[in-house]
Enzyme design. Structure first.
Site, PDB file in Angstrom:
ATOM      1  N   SER A  77       0.859  -1.184   0.000  1.00  0.00           N
ATOM      2  CA  SER A  77       0.000   0.000   0.000  1.00  0.00           C
ATOM      3  C   SER A  77       0.891   1.229   0.000  1.00  0.00           C
ATOM      4  O   SER A  77       1.998   1.216  -0.518  1.00  0.00           O
ATOM      5  CB  SER A  77      -0.928  -0.039   1.217  1.00  0.00           C
TER       6      SER A  77
ATOM      7  N   ARG B 234      -6.026   4.120  -1.035  1.00  0.00           N
ATOM      8  CA  ARG B 234      -7.022   4.220   0.031  1.00  0.00           C
ATOM      9  C   ARG B 234      -8.235   3.331  -0.236  1.00  0.00           C
ATOM     10  O   ARG B 234      -8.948   2.947   0.687  1.00  0.00           O
ATOM     11  CB  ARG B 234      -7.461   5.684   0.145  1.00  0.00           C
TER      12      ARG B 234
ATOM     13  N   VAL C 109      -7.057   5.090  10.372  1.00  0.00           N
ATOM     14  CA  VAL C 109      -5.842   5.323   9.587  1.00  0.00           C
ATOM     15  C   VAL C 109      -6.146   5.729   8.144  1.00  0.00           C
ATOM     16  O   VAL C 109      -7.265   5.569   7.665  1.00  0.00           O
ATOM     17  CB  VAL C 109      -4.936   4.080   9.612  1.00  0.00           C
ATOM     18  N   GLU C 110      -5.098   6.225   7.452  1.00  0.00           N
ATOM     19  CA  GLU C 110      -5.170   6.719   6.071  1.00  0.00           C
ATOM     20  C   GLU C 110      -6.294   7.745   5.899  1.00  0.00           C
ATOM     21  O   GLU C 110      -7.094   7.687   4.976  1.00  0.00           O
ATOM     22  CB  GLU C 110      -5.318   5.564   5.079  1.00  0.00           C
ATOM     23  N   GLY C 111      -6.341   8.667   6.855  1.00  0.00           N
ATOM     24  CA  GLY C 111      -7.384   9.696   6.846  1.00  0.00           C
ATOM     25  C   GLY C 111      -8.481   9.315   7.813  1.00  0.00           C
ATOM     26  O   GLY C 111      -9.321   8.482   7.498  1.00  0.00           O
TER      27      GLY C 111
END
Length: 816
Positions: free
Chosen positions: A211, A379, A501-503
Site C-alpha cells: 500500500s 485508500r 488510519v489513512e485519513g
C-alpha cells in the site's frame, strides 16, 4: 386570455429547455419562435411588442458580444469572487490536484448517464491471479492460527513470515522485472479480503508493504538506481519497509508536521557529502518495529541555499536504512489487542545523502503531492478489504448461527428482532462489496479516483463497524468470550483501526469528500478558481466569463430539473429498463437535487463553506450514497441480475435512498434562511418525504436468504476462506448448518411425540428424547444418527472457550 396562454407556454418552454440543458443557441432560437407566435397570435400593443423584441435582442446580444459583457458584469463579479474565495494551503492544493475524476464526476453534474455506468467493463482476474489465490493464499489461510498469533505470540510465527516472503506476498504491486507479481487492483483486493477474513494481523502485515509506502512511491517517483536496488529486495522480503508520516503533532493535519531536515554538509560512509540532517518523532507506524528501511516524510529546509534560492522546499520523502546512526526504532504499540507490528520511530541528527530522497533532488519538496497521488488509489484497496473481509465472514457465519442456535425451542433467526439485525448485516455487506469492487475496477481502468477512494474508505469501514456490532449482538455471549472457538471477537476489536488510519473518518467525511469533490468534480467550480488565480488579466476574465456564465446556466437548469423530477418521482428521467428502473429514476432525481444544493450552499456560505463542516459533511453524505447506489446497480448487472438477490438489492437501494432523503432534510432544516429552507423543501420534496427504511417484509426475505445454504449467501461470501478444512471455522459452521436443516423435520417428529406424552417430558436433552423415539420406532436408526450428528455439530458451533486462570496470566507476571 390568449396572452396569458402564450405567457404560460413561454414559462413551460423555459422549464423544458432548462430541464434538457439546451444550449444558448437552441434556447435563443426557441424563444424567437415563441416571441414570433406571441406577436402573431395576440392583440398586444405595438409598444409592448417592440419592448419585448428589444429585451430579447439585448439579452441575445449580451451573450453573443463578449467585450460589453466583460466590462459591465464579468469584471465586477470576478473582483467580488477573488475577495470572497476560500484560502488554500499548499498541502490542500496538492491534495486537490492528486488523482483523477471518475464516475463521481457524473454525480456532481446532476444527470448521470446510467447506460455508461452499466457499460463499464467488468474487471476479471487473470489466470495467474486466480492461481495465486487458489494456491498460496489458500495455503496461507490454512496455516493461520489467529488465536496463537494474537494471544500467545503477539506476532506471526517464523514459518508464516518465511512463507509470506517465499511466495511473494510483499511483492503484489511490484513489476515482474523486479521480481514482483504486478497484480491488478482487483487481485490485490481479493487477496487481502481472503486473508483479512482469517486474521486481521496477517492481513495488515501483507497490506502495508503493498500500500502507501516505499514500494509504491519508488514505482511512481523513484530514480532508476533506487528502483534497481530496492524493488528486488522488497519483492524477496530481504527488506521490510515501513512509512513514517504521522507524529504527535501531525495526524490528519500534515501541515503541522514538526519533523524537519536541513540541507548541509556532513559525513556519510566516511566521506564529506552534501545531504540532509534529520530529526523526527513518528508514531503509529505499521511494520516499524521490524522495518529494515524507513520511508520518512519530513519538511525540508535549505537555510544556506546550498541547492537553490528557496529556503523552505516543502514536505519531502526519503528512504533511510534502519542501521543509520541516530535512528531509534523497535518498540511497539498495541492497537486494540491486534498484534500486527506497529510502533514509534525517532531520529536525532540523522544524516543522509541527497540521493536518499525518493526520486532524487528533483523530487525535493514534492512529498505531499506524491503521497496524495498514491493515496488516491491505495485508500480504496487495503482498508476497505479489511472491513469487507471481516463482514463477509460475519454475515456468512451469523446467518448460519442464527439457524443453528436455538432459544425457546426455535432457531434464534426466526425471531423478528434477530431477523432485523441480520438483514442489516447482509444489506450493508452487499453495499460494501459493491462499492469496493466498483472502485477497484476504476483503478484497473487507469483512474486514480481520489474522491471515490475517500468515499469507499469512509463508508466501507463505517459499515464494517456496524456489521461487527450487529454480529456481536446476535452472538451474545458467544461473541464476547475470546478464544480459539471465537471467530468474531478480533474483527470487533479491530474495527476502529480501519476507521482511524489513512485519513481519520471524521476528517474524511467532514472535509475531504465534499471539500475536494466539489473542487475537482463540479463542472465549473475548479475552472472559476483557476481563472481567478490566473495572473494574466485578459486570460483571467475570459476564462472566468466562460466558467461563470456556464455555471449560472447550470444552476438554472438544475432548479427546474430538480423540481420537475421531484414532482414526477423521477419518471421524466431516461434510465435503463428492468426491475430497478424506478431506482435509477429516483437516483437521477436525487443527483439533480444534490447538484442544486451544492450550488446553493456555495452561494450562501461562499468561502466560509470549507469551515461549515455540518453542511459539507451532509453534502458529502449525499454524493456518497449516490455513489454507493451506483455501485449496487453495477454489481447487480455484472452478476447477471440474479432473481434470488433482488431482495438484497432492493434492501440496499432503499437504505441508501432513505439516508439521502434524511440527510437532505437535515441540511435544509439547518439552513440559516428559513424562507429558503421551506422553499427548497417544496422544490425537492413537493409530495413530502416518501422513503422509509426497508420494510419488515423485505427484511424477512433478506434474512431468510442467509439462514440456509442459498446461492445468494454463497455469492456474497465469495472471496472468503470457505474451504472445508478442519481448521476453518466457516467450514465447521456450514457443516453444522446443513446437518441442522436436515435434522429439523426429524426433531419436529420427536417433539410431537413428547407433546403427545409418548416420550417422558422430564428428559431434557434432544438426543435422549430421540433415542427413546427410536426405541419406540417413532424414528429410524438412520434418522436418529442424523439428529445426533446435528446436535454434535450444533454444540461444536455454540461452544465457547474457558481457561485455567494461569493460562491467562502474562508470562512476565510471576505465577503464584
Amino acid at each position: 386570455m390568449t396572452g396569458w396562454i402564450v405567457f404560460f407556454v413561454i414559462i413551460f418552454s423555459f422549464s423544458i429547455l432548462a430541464y434538457q440543458r439546451a444550449s444558448f443557441s437552441v434556447s435563443a432560437l426557441s424563444y424567437a419562435i415563441l416571441l414570433l407566435l406571441f406577436t402573431r397570435l395576440t392583440d398586444a400593443s405595438t409598444f409592448t411588442l417592440i419592448l419585448l423584441w428589444l429585451i430579447f435582442a439585448i439579452i441575445v446580444g449580451f451573450f453573443l458580444i463578449n467585450k460589453p459583457r466583460y466590462f459591465l458584469l464579468t469584471k465586477h463579479i470576478l473582483k467580488f469572487y477573488q475577495k470572497s474565495k476560500p484560502s488554500m494551503s499548499r498541502t490542500e492544493r496538492e491534495a486537490l490536484n492528486a488523482g483523477t475524476i471518475g464516475w463521481e464526476g457524473e454525480l456532481f453534474k446532476g444527470y448521470p448517464n446510467w447506460h455508461d455506468l452499466l457499460n463499464l467493463p467488468k474487471a476479471q482476474l487473470t489466470e495467474e491471479e486466480e492461481a495465486f489465490i487458489a494456491g498460496p493464499v489458500e495455503t496461507l489461510c490454512q496455516m493461520i492460527n489467529d488465536w496463537d498469533i494474537t494471544h500467545n505470540r503477539a506476532d506471526l510465527p517464523p514459518a508464516l513470515w518465511q512463507f509470506l516472503k517465499d511466495q511473494g506476498f510483499f511483492a503484489l504491486i511490484i513489476p515482474k522485472k523486479y521480481g514482483g507479481k504486478a497484480f491488478s487492483a482487483l487481485a490485490h483486493s481479493q487477496i487481502l479480503i481472503k486473508v483479512y477474513g482469517k486474521s486481521t494481523t496477517v492481513g495488515s502485515t501483507i497490506a502495508v508493504p503493498n500500500s502507501l509506502g516505499p514500494a509504491e512511491l519508488l514505482l511512481h517517483y523513484g530514480t532508476d538506481q533506487q528502483k534497481e536496488y530496492y524493488l528486488p529486495r522488497l519483492a524477496r522480503g530481504d527488506e521490510m519497509p515501513c512509512f513514517a508520516l504521522t507524529g504527535p503533532e501531525a495526524g490528519s493535519d500534515a501541515g503541522a508536521m514538526t519533523d524537519k531536515g536541513i540541507i548541509c554538509w556532513g559525513e556519510y560512509a566516511g566521506e564529506t557529502t552534501l545531504g540532509i540532517r534529520l530529526n523526527w518523532n513518528k508514531r503509529y507506524i505499521t511494520l516499524a518495529p521490524i522495518a529494515t528501511v524507513i520511508g520518512l516524510a519530513f519538511k525540508l529546509y535549505d537555510p544556506d541555499h546550498l541547492i537553490g534560492q528557496q529556503e523552505y522546499l516543502g514536505i519531502t520523502c526519503a528512504l533511510i536504512p534502519r542501521e543509520t546512526p541516530g535512528v531509534s526504532i523497535g518498540r511497539r504499540h498495541f492497537p486494540c489487542n491486534i498484534v500486527f507490528q506497529n510502533g514509534p520511530t525517532e531520529g536525532k541528527d540523522v544524516f543522509i545523502p541527497l540521493e536518499s530522497i525518493i526520486g532524487g533532488l528533483p523530487m525535493a519538496g514534492q512529498g505531499w503531492r506524491m503521497l496524495m497521488e498514491c493515496l488516491a488509489a491505495g485508500r480504496a484497496i487495503s482498508l476497505p478489504a479489511s472491513a469487507i473481509g471481516g463482514s463477509k465472514v460475519l454475515a456468512y457465519a451469523t446467518g448460519a448461527y442464527a439457524r443453528i442456535r436455538h432459544q425457546f425451542n426455535l432457531p434464534i433467526g426466526y425471531f423478528e428482532g434477530v431477523e432485523e439485525v441480520l438483514a442489516r448485516m447482509i444489506g450493508r455487506t452487499y453495499i460494501m462489496d459493491a462499492t469496493r469492487r466498483f472502485t477497484v475496477e476504476q483503478i484497473d481502468a487507469g483512474e486514480k479516483p481520489a474522491l471515490a477512494s475517500a468515499i469507499t474508505k469512509y463508508h466501507v469501514t463505517e459499515l464494517g463497524r456496524m456489521v461487527a456490532n450487529d454480529a456481536m449482538d446476535i452472538h451474545g455471549g458467544k461473541g464476547i468470550c475470546l478464544g480459539p472457538k471465537n471467530y468474531l471477537g478480533r474483527f470487533f476489536q479491530s474495527a476502529p483501526i480501519a476507521i482511524t488510519v489513512e485519513g481519520a473518518n471524521i476528517l474524511t467525511r467532514n472535509m475531504i469528500i465534499f471539500g475536494q469533490g466539489v473542487m475537482r468534480c463540479h463542472p465549473f467550480v475548479f475552472a472559476e478558481f483557476e481563472a481567478a488565480h490566473n495572473p494574466d488579466p485578459k486570460q483571467s476574465i475570459r476564462q472566468f466569463d466562460k466558467a461563470f456564465w456556464g455555471h449560472l446556466g447550470f444552476i438554472i437548469s438544475h432548479f427546474f430539473r430538480t423540481f420537475l423530477l421531484s414532482l414526477t418521482g423521477g419518471r421524466l428521467a431516461s434510465t435503463p429498463h428492468g426491475k430497478l428502473k424506478r431506482y435509477y429514476q429516483q437516483a437521477t432525481r436525487f443527483s439533480s437535487a444534490f447538484a442544486l444544493l451544492t450550488d446553493i450552499a456555495m452561494m450562501i456560505f461562499g468561502g466560509a463553506l470549507k469551515r461549515k463542516e455540518y453542511v459539507s459533511a451532509r453534502l458529502g453524505d449525499i454524493v456518497s450514497y449516490l455513489y454507493l447506489l451506483s455501485a449496487i446497480f453495477k454489481k447487480y448487472k455484472d452478476e447477471e441480475e440474479p432473481q434470488e438477490d433482488l431482495p438484497i438489492v432492493r434492501w440496499s437501494c432503499l437504505y441508501c435512498f432513505y439516508q439521502i432523503q434524511q440527510t437532505i432534510d437535515a441540511l435544509l432544516k439547518n439552513l440559516p434562511n428559513k424562507f429558503l429552507s421551506v422553499f427548497l423543501q417544496f422544490i425537492i420534496f413537493p409530495w413530502g418525504k416518501k422513503f422509509n427504511l426497508p420494510s419488515d417484509k423485505l427484511g424477512h426475505q433478506v434474512a431468510q436468504l442467509f439462514t440456509a445454504p442459498t446461492s445468494s449467501r454463497s455469492r456474497l461470501a465469495k472471496g472468503a476462506f470457505l474451504t472445508a478444512d478442519p481448521s476453518n471455522v466457516l467450514a465447521l459452521i456450514e457443516d453444522a448448518l446443513i446437518k441442522v436443516i436436515e435434522a429439523e423435520p426429524l426433531e419436529k417428529i420427536v417433539k410431537k411425540a413428547v407433546k403427545e406424552q409418548k416420550i417422558p417430558n422430564d428428559i431434557l436433552t434432544l438426543i435422549e428424547q430421540a433415542t427413546i423415539a427410536c426405541q419406540q420406532k417413532i424414528i429410524t436408526d438412520d434418522q436418529l444418527k442424523k439428529i445426533i450428528a446435528a446436535e454434535k455439530a450444533r454444540n461444536l458451533v455454540i461452544a465457547v472457550d474457558d481457561f485455567d486462570p494461569l493460562e491467562l496470566t502474562h508470562p512476565t507476571v510471576e505465577k503464584k
